[in-house]
Design a protein around this motif. Structure first.
Motif, PDB file in Angstrom:
ATOM      1  N   LEU B 230       0.358  -4.351  -3.218  1.00 50.24           N
ATOM      2  CA  LEU B 230       0.782  -5.537  -2.472  1.00 50.24           C
ATOM      3  C   LEU B 230       1.751  -6.417  -3.259  1.00 50.24           C
ATOM      4  CD1 LEU B 230      -2.605  -6.602  -0.848  1.00 50.24           C
ATOM      5  CD2 LEU B 230      -0.678  -5.454   0.250  1.00 50.24           C
ATOM      6  N   LEU B 263      -1.240 -14.764   1.499  1.00 45.71           N
ATOM      7  CA  LEU B 263      -2.433 -13.928   1.629  1.00 45.71           C
ATOM      8  C   LEU B 263      -3.261 -14.024   0.355  1.00 45.71           C
ATOM      9  CD1 LEU B 263      -4.151 -11.671   2.970  1.00 45.71           C
ATOM     10  CD2 LEU B 263      -2.557 -10.008   1.982  1.00 45.71           C
ATOM     11  N   PHE B 315      -9.248   0.803   1.844  1.00 43.86           N
ATOM     12  CA  PHE B 315      -8.389  -0.362   2.099  1.00 43.86           C
ATOM     13  C   PHE B 315      -7.026  -0.142   1.445  1.00 43.86           C
ATOM     14  CE2 PHE B 315      -7.457  -5.023   1.199  1.00 43.86           C
ATOM     15  CZ  PHE B 315      -7.366  -5.420   2.526  1.00 43.86           C
ATOM     16  N   GLU B 317      -5.787   2.668   0.436  1.00 47.94           N
ATOM     17  CA  GLU B 317      -5.116   3.838   1.009  1.00 47.94           C
ATOM     18  C   GLU B 317      -4.385   3.461   2.307  1.00 47.94           C
ATOM     19  OE1 GLU B 317      -7.426   7.663   0.944  1.00 47.94           O
ATOM     20  OE2 GLU B 317      -6.901   7.535   3.075  1.00 47.94           O
ATOM     21  N   GLU B 318      -5.071   2.679   3.134  1.00 46.11           N
ATOM     22  CA  GLU B 318      -4.470   2.283   4.401  1.00 46.11           C
ATOM     23  C   GLU B 318      -3.235   1.392   4.154  1.00 46.11           C
ATOM     24  OE1 GLU B 318      -5.641   3.524   7.211  1.00 46.11           O
ATOM     25  OE2 GLU B 318      -4.222   2.479   8.534  1.00 46.11           O
ATOM     26  N   LEU B 319      -3.349   0.495   3.163  1.00 51.57           N
ATOM     27  CA  LEU B 319      -2.215  -0.383   2.857  1.00 51.57           C
ATOM     28  C   LEU B 319      -1.026   0.418   2.358  1.00 51.57           C
ATOM     29  CD1 LEU B 319      -4.096  -3.371   1.174  1.00 51.57           C
ATOM     30  CD2 LEU B 319      -2.873  -3.417   3.363  1.00 51.57           C
ATOM     31  N   ILE B 322       0.653   1.842   5.293  1.00 52.13           N
ATOM     32  CA  ILE B 322       1.450   0.827   5.997  1.00 52.13           C
ATOM     33  C   ILE B 322       2.750   0.550   5.255  1.00 52.13           C
ATOM     34  CG2 ILE B 322       1.508  -1.597   6.694  1.00 52.13           C
ATOM     35  CD1 ILE B 322      -1.593  -1.357   7.057  1.00 52.13           C
ATOM     36  N   LYS B 323       2.609   0.434   3.918  1.00 54.50           N
ATOM     37  CA  LYS B 323       3.782   0.126   3.092  1.00 54.50           C
ATOM     38  C   LYS B 323       4.834   1.224   3.172  1.00 54.50           C
ATOM     39  CE  LYS B 323       3.249  -3.744   0.667  1.00 54.50           C
ATOM     40  NZ  LYS B 323       4.232  -4.808   0.622  1.00 54.50           N
TER      41      LYS B 323
END
Ligand SMILES: Cc1cc2nc3c(=O)[nH]c(=O)nc-3n(C[C@H](O)[C@H](O)[C@H](O)COP(=O)(O)OP(=O)(O)OC[C@H]3O[C@@H](n4cnc5c(N)ncnc54)[C@H](O)[C@@H]3O)c2cc1C
Ligand SMILES: Cc1cc2nc3c(=O)[nH]c(=O)nc-3n(C[C@H](O)[C@H](O)[C@H](O)COP(=O)(O)OP(=O)(O)OC[C@H]3O[C@@H](n4cnc5c(N)ncnc54)[C@H](O)[C@@H]3O)c2cc1C
Ligand SMILES: Nc1ncnc2c1ncn2[C@@H]1O[C@H](COP(=O)(O)O)[C@@H](O)[C@H]1O
Lengths: 254, 325, 440
Positions: B230, B263, B315, B317-319, B322-323
């Motif tokens: 992130l 965030l 979490f 992995e999903e991000l 998305i990235k």
């Protein structure tokens, strides 16, 4: 070595509070020794254990605040000064600093320790104001101390890291609670504290006749409430992925 | 005409965004009240930084340049500011709230006999001085305060105002300054900085905060991985800075830093008021905690109830997914 | 100052503070030790302090603003089913006379205030410098020597005294440690109490509950309140808050797999309760164990040489439906224990025989008389007929009796009969009725 520690009684921020017509209503009995000051007392005690000397605590407050001096004495400080304040004035950091300066004017000491801020107001001003009024070099937000025989080495938490400063005496340090874990008085300490000397001085005796109050509290208000959001419970894999996607799609913060 | 003076904080040779926020607020107030907005940079390379500051348009940029300002030390800074106040005679001197400005605020105020208000979240001018709001009682409530003095010093919490670009042809004026070593009265021996690359927490768009629930090397790895996905700053609760797991400069809260990112993700943090005091103004708050009754869930927009060791891998992995899209 | 104390009291709850006040007034040198950050910091009661003993400790307390919240002049017992409530309600201006027969207190405030009063009594005694109230100290052990209590240990510090009063409350580890109570107490003798403090605008509160000046109301609840779990609910009016809570049987909770929290939420949603607390803001939540008040778990002996046990540590508590009495028993037993110590000191005799006089005095006081007389009522309260069928039946009857429909109305007698047949039987009621008549 003679160390003075300035301590303050503050309302316990964990106690329930209420705002009524702009006034703050708190349980008048839930007052404690400011946590940062407890760290300052602890720091002084640790120095005393290693290097000897004498520790005196100074507190400005109303009658109820006297018990907070006992707390510091029970921790191990040698003596106390209780500066009794007039009840009808709202003091700010400037006025406390001015009164303390008047008190310290003709005193001799190696160091004055303060807390880095009051736990209730987070002002963080009194310590450095006092230093300036007394013309002392000072270090704020100290997280570590050591005495070398003629000067203190102080680490302060700065913006980019810890600044290691050599502070000659006489000087002033404001202490962070990150410096140590203040001891909880044991029974012997509590018992001994009753016999330790506490000198009482009235604010008027200090000759600070015109009180320097620079700021006024107009009132208190609730913080805009933050609605609690949603709680996700269940299969870890599922909820983790679900929230990750929501942060992207619904909040656009990824 | 009177002046609103903003002190520009500099870290590692860069202007801190939070002081641009304060400058923007002063620009706005100056316009409303028909006053002068000026800024002051005190640094070893003040002149260079002054040029960059033109984008934020104060009418005058005062500079004080001296090698002594390479690192923060309170004695020369108080002396320099005192000098500047004498020369400029401002009504207001506003700072971003940093460890540097908090260090000198009280002393400068005593030195000038000026009123001071620290850590305000809002301020405005009145006919006689300044009115401001400050969070108190570990930020549980707000107090409205007033200071009526010919000079009022203020420090402003980061994130209280937006930094707005406002290019102008600011006049640059140098104030001469010298100081002898002997007058420093103390010696800065060294600065211990945390290793690793640093994202300034108080300015980060995304902050990952680790608490006591992060128990071991494995947990810290997960935190690092999440932060790198992130591009986030890593912060911590006192439980972990106290234990020496994270550098004390990373502590978020009443004793530590105030953050207000877009965030904030709190991981294994219970949400004690003293921690919340430093992050409650984040835009989106996510909390991961295995205790469904943890107080942090009272303020979290997304509360994930579960073991962080089981939540974080999917979490992250999903991000990543998305990235990469 | 290292010489020994006349007495060391463990625990600054109601019992310990009452004992301390009595010792201070009688010029004794003592140490009162409390593990909480301050007296009352973790103590939980509903809480109405019944009876008038408070006036013995703090004369004219009613003229003081501090410490207590309201006096009770309005009492209500409510039977509930899912939608309805059937109440017995009694309000009397008799109760306006001082000393009051019941005052509502919030423990963190009350205990602290009482401790301040004890401190004043110490200051006025010959031992102003030698008697202490010591908070934030946990007593780990009562020191015994040849069957006699000689002091206490906290961490590695030891302090000695002619006598020790254990006033440690319901989690009576020290009482067990000295062998006066079995280590194992069956779960059906343990209840758990939970309570919320809900704040209102004072004016709203006073209007809603028809309070006048410092008058207050107590309301106990039976039936749906506890969602089928053995126990009861309560609502007491404080100055500008109400205390709302439940006392629930631990064993029953476990068997029915319910959590106190869920039951409290259901309770709060009951239309009758919801109307009472509407607009209020929950400002505090607390939980605490309570003893069942069953005499069978009471220690047989409350003394040893140089040692006395009082308050809930001795399981002195009564919960017979109309109210919980724990604090007043704690107060009286604390006073009696201290009086026994004062006498022992005068006689220079801390032997078992001398300590036994405390238990005799307790036996002759209203405390043990009531506990003995109302044991049957205590058992009855834990009877499912009482917690479930009775409230349902009364509410059903109430619903029929008070509704006016456009059709011929039955006689009340018939309505009651219908309700009884629906939820119980005359036989069962008769049994309960007989038990009840005998018990109360
Ligand atoms: C004057 C003062 C100033 C203070 N200033 C600060 C400050 O600036 N910053 C600060 O942070 N604190 C501060 N504190 C301390 C503060 O009160 C708390 O003690 C601290 O914030 C607690 O940190 P924590 O939430 O990490 O730990 P805890 O309160 O111990 O919480 C740990 C949480 O992790 C959860 N957890 C455990 N294991 C897991 C797992 N495997 N998965 C998921 N969740 C898990 C637990 O359920 C728990 O909720 C201050 C205190 C004082 C008195
Ligand atoms: C939800 C609820 C509602 C209630 N409602 C009522 C009511 O309305 N009216 C009523 O009369 N009673 C009520 N009670 C019962 C009442 O609270 C108790 O009976 C009463 O508090 C007993 O007083 P005590 O002094 O014996 O014990 P406590 O009040 O429990 O005090 C014991 C003290 O000893 C301290 N302590 C314990 N161990 C140590 C140690 N080792 N070292 C140092 N200190 C120690 C504790 O911290 C505590 O302060 C209620 C109880 C609950 C839980
Ligand atoms: N009334 C007081 N008596 C003694 N010291 C005080 C008093 N008020 C403030 N201080 C000192 O100043 C510190 C807090 O400053 P501030 O945050 O400005 O209120 C405390 O930690 C004390 O060391």
């Amino acid at each position: 070595m003679k160390i003075y520690v300035c301590i303050k009684q503050v309302p316990d921020v964990n106690a329930p509070l209420q705002i009524k017509d702009g006034a703050l209503i708190q349980d008048a009995d839930r007052n404690i020794l400011n946590a940062y000051d407890a760290s300052a007392v602890e720091a002084a005690l640790v120095l005393q254990e290693k290097h000897g000397g004498e520790i005196e605590v100074v507190l400005i407050g109303n009658d109820k605040a006297r018990e907070t001096i006992r707390k510091a004495l029970a921790m191990g400080a040698d003596s106390g000064v209780f500066i009794q304040e007039q009840i009808d004035t709202l003091y700010d950091s400037y006025s406390y600093a001015s009164l303390l300066a008047a008190f310290f004017k003709d005193k001799e000491y190696d160091y004055i320790f303060c807390g880095k801020q009051s736990q209730d107001t987070d002002a963080g001003l009194t310590g450095s104001m006092l230093a300036e009024l007394l013309g002392l070099p000072f270090v704020t937000n100290a997280v570590w101390l050591e005495y070398s025989g003629n000067s203190l080495t102080v680490k302060r938490q700065g913006d980019t890291g810890q600044e290691v400063i050599e502070l000659p005496s006489p000087g002033l340090v404001t202490c962070s609670n990150d410096m140590n874990d203040p001891r909880i008085p044991n029974l012997k300490g509590i018992m001994q504290s009753k016999r330790k000397p506490v000198e009482t001085i009235s604010v008027n005796e200090l000759g600070a006749d015109r009180l320097a109050v620079k700021t006024t509290i107009l009132g208190y208000e609730e913080k805009p409430a933050r609605e609690p959001g949603k709680k996700y419970e269940g299969e870890p894999d599922e909820i983790a992925r679900q929230v990750a996607r929501l942060l992207d799609e619904a909040e656009n913060v990824i | 005409m009177s002046t609103l003076l903003t002190y520009i904080s500099v870290n590692d040779g860069k202007i801190k965004r939070s002081s641009l926020e304060v400058l923007s607020r002063c620009n706005e107030l100056a316009e409303q009240h028909n006053l002068i907005s000026a800024a002051i940079i005190i640094d070893k390379d003040a002149a260079g930084l002054a040029k960059q500051l033109k984008a934020y348009g104060p009418s005058v940029i005062y500079i004080i340049e001296d090698p002594v300002f390479k690192n923060h030390l309170n004695t020369p800074l108080i002396r320099a500011l005192s000098l500047a106040i004498e020369k400029i005679n401002p009504n207001i001197l506003a700072f971003a709230s940093t460890e540097g400005s908090k260090d000198i605020l009280g002393a400068l105020s005593a030195n000038r006999g000026a009123a001071s208000l620290s850590d305000v979240s809002e301020f405005e001018l009145t006919d006689t001085g300044v009115k401001a709001k400050r969070p108190v009682m570990a930020s549980k409530i707000i107090s409205a305060v007033e200071a009526n003095d010919s000079l009022v010093l203020i420090t402003v919490r980061s994130g209280s105002y937006d930094a707005v670009e406002h290019p102008a042809d600011s006049k640059i004026e140098e104030i001469p300054f010298t100081i002898d070593d002997i007058d420093l009265k103390m010696i800065l021996k060294e600065i211990i900085t945390a290793s690793g690359d640093k994202i300034d927490l108080s300015e980060a768009e995304t902050v990952i905060a680790a608490g006591r629930g992060v128990k071991d090397e494995e947990g810290r790895k997960l935190i690092d991985e999440l932060a790198s996905v992130l591009n986030a700053g890593i912060g911590a609760s006192r439980a972990l800075t106290e234990a020496g797991v994270y550098d004390p400069s990373l502590q978020i809260g009443q004793t530590g830093k105030v953050v207000s990112p877009q965030l904030y993700i709190g991981i294994g943090i219970s949400g004690a008021i003293q921690h919340v005091a430093g992050m409650a103004n984040s835009k989106v708050i996510v909390a991961i905690n295995k205790d469904p009754d943890a107080p942090i869930f009272d303020i979290a927009d997304y509360g994930i109830v579960g073991d962080l060791y089981k939540i974080l891998p999917p979490f992250i992995e999903e991000l990543k997914k998305i990235k990469s899209n | 100052m290292d010489e020994k104390f006349d007495c060391i009291i463990v625990g600054a709850g109601v019992a310990g503070l009452a004992a301390a006040m009595t010792l201070a007034r009688n010029n004794m040198k003592f140490l009162l030790i409390e593990k909480g950050e301050f007296p009352g910091s973790k103590n939980v009661s509903g809480g109405v302090l019944w009876g008038s003993d408070l006036a013995k400790l703090v004369p004219d307390y009613w003229e003081k603003d501090a410490g207590w919240d309201r006096y009770i002049n309005h009492r209500r017992l409510t039977f509930m089913d899912g939608q309805s409530a059937f109440s017995v309600d009694f309000k009397s201006s008799h109760f306006n006379e001082t000393p009051y027969t019941g005052v509502v207190v919030l423990r963190s405030k009350f205990d602290r205030w009482l401790a301040d009063n004890v401190q004043s009594a110490i200051d006025a005694s010959d031992f102003a410098m030698d008697s202490f109230i010591a908070p934030n100290i946990l007593v780990d052990e009562v020191l015994m020597e040849a069957g006699r209590a000689i002091g206490i240990r906290t961490g590695d510090e030891r302090f000695y005294a002619d006598s020790v009063i254990i006033a440690e409350g319901v989690n009576n580890l020290l009482t067990r440690q000295v062998g006066l109570q079995d280590h194992y107490v069956p779960a059906d003798h343990i209840l758990t109490g939970i309570k919320e403090i809900i704040r209102f605008d004072q004016k709203v509160l006073e209007d809603r509950f028809q309070l006048n000046g410092r008058s207050g109301m107590s309301n106990e609840f039976v039936g749906f309140a506890t969602d089928g779990v053995e126990g009861g609910g309560f609502l007491y009016t404080n100055k500008d808050t109400v205390s709302l809570g439940l006392v629930l049987g631990l064993k029953d909770l476990r068997e029915k797999e319910k959590t106190p929290n869920d039951i409290l939420n259901t309770f709060k949603q009951h239309p009758v309760i919801a109307d009472m607390i509407r607009g209020g803001e929950v400002v505090e939540y607390s939980a605490h164990v309570v003893s069942s008040g069953d005499k069978r778990v009471m220690p047989e002996r409350l003394y040893k040489e140089g040692l006395l046990v009082c308050g809930e540590a001795a399981n002195l508590l009564m919960n017979a439906g109309k109210a919980i009495q724990g604090m007043d028993y704690a107060m009286r037993s604390g006073i009696l224990a201290a009086e026994a110590i004062v006498n022992a000191k005068q006689a220079g005799d801390f032997s078992e025989a001398s300590m036994k006089k405390y238990q005799d005095a307790l036996d002759n006081s209203y405390v043990m008389k009531d506990i003995n007389n109302f044991q049957d009522a205590v058992h009855l309260l834990h009877d499912p007929v009482m917690t479930q069928k009775m409230p349902n039946l009364l509410c059903d009857f109430g619903r029929n009796f008070f509704s006016i429909k456009n059709e011929p109305t039955q006689k009340a007698r018939h309505m009651l009969g219908d309700s009884v047949r629906k939820y119980s039987s005359y036989w069962e009621l008769l049994k309960v009725g007989m038990k009840g008549a005998k018990a109360l």
